[in-house]
Scaffold this motif. Structure first.
Motif, PDB file in Angstrom:
ATOM      1  N   THR A  53       0.821  -1.212   0.000  1.00  0.00           N
ATOM      2  CA  THR A  53       0.000   0.000   0.000  1.00  0.00           C
ATOM      3  C   THR A  53       0.854   1.261   0.000  1.00  0.00           C
ATOM      4  O   THR A  53       2.003   1.255   0.420  1.00  0.00           O
ATOM      5  CB  THR A  53      -0.955   0.027   1.213  1.00  0.00           C
ATOM      6  N   GLY A  73      -6.070   0.109  -2.780  1.00  0.00           N
ATOM      7  CA  GLY A  73      -6.928  -0.827  -2.047  1.00  0.00           C
ATOM      8  C   GLY A  73      -8.296  -0.945  -2.685  1.00  0.00           C
ATOM      9  O   GLY A  73      -8.875   0.054  -3.117  1.00  0.00           O
ATOM     10  N   SER A  94      -6.410  -3.203  -6.492  1.00  0.00           N
ATOM     11  CA  SER A  94      -5.493  -2.884  -5.400  1.00  0.00           C
ATOM     12  C   SER A  94      -4.034  -2.917  -5.840  1.00  0.00           C
ATOM     13  O   SER A  94      -3.717  -3.190  -6.995  1.00  0.00           O
ATOM     14  CB  SER A  94      -5.685  -3.863  -4.251  1.00  0.00           C
ATOM     15  N   SER A 119      -5.393  -5.655   1.177  1.00  0.00           N
ATOM     16  CA  SER A 119      -5.683  -5.024  -0.113  1.00  0.00           C
ATOM     17  C   SER A 119      -7.119  -4.492  -0.194  1.00  0.00           C
ATOM     18  O   SER A 119      -7.540  -4.023  -1.234  1.00  0.00           O
ATOM     19  CB  SER A 119      -5.415  -5.997  -1.263  1.00  0.00           C
TER      20      SER A 119
END
Length: 132
Positions: A53, A73, A94, A119
């Protein structure tokens, strides 16, 4: 958001970045070279600087001023996926997705409401006016 709200916010192009494949540099947080194929593949030649992320706002906003409508995400929508299951709709893909079909704005993911994974995320929606 509802699925309809999410779709309007994401825009009308094939992908969040436009209509061409692969994504251009800086398009968003997708499964690029940083992952080294650790999640079942990667977008060849694409790098975004994040193996997983990324902080919100790391990439440019879309025409509506919204960040991360694709990648980073999956976003939960309030809608059920269909009338036969308890699945909820996920939209936007994601950081660990690399398939052109899944990265398309039109793609609908699904999962049961209690499922959690790094995710998945959500987007807060603020109403401009209230009926209260």
């Amino acid at each position: 958001p509802t699925e309809a709200e999410w779709s309007r916010a994401a825009g009308t192009t094939k992908y969040p970045w436009g209509d061409d494949w692969p994504p251009p540099r800086g398009a968003g947080n997708y499964c690029g070279q940083e992952t080294r194929g650790k999640y079942g593949g990667m977008i060849e030649g694409y790098t975004d600087g994040f193996a997983e992320t990324s902080p919100v706002g790391s990439f440019s906003a879309n025409k509506h001023g919204l960040y991360d409508m694709g990648g980073n995400g999956w976003e939960w929508c309030i809608d059920k996926y269909d009338n036969q299951h308890d699945w909820r709709v996920l939209r936007g893909a994601s950081w660990c997705d690399n398939d052109p079909v899944i990265l398309a704005v039109s793609y609908r993911g699904r999962v049961t409401p209690g499922y959690r994974i790094s995710s998945f995320g959500f987007r807060c929606v603020v109403a401009a006016r209230s009926s209260f």
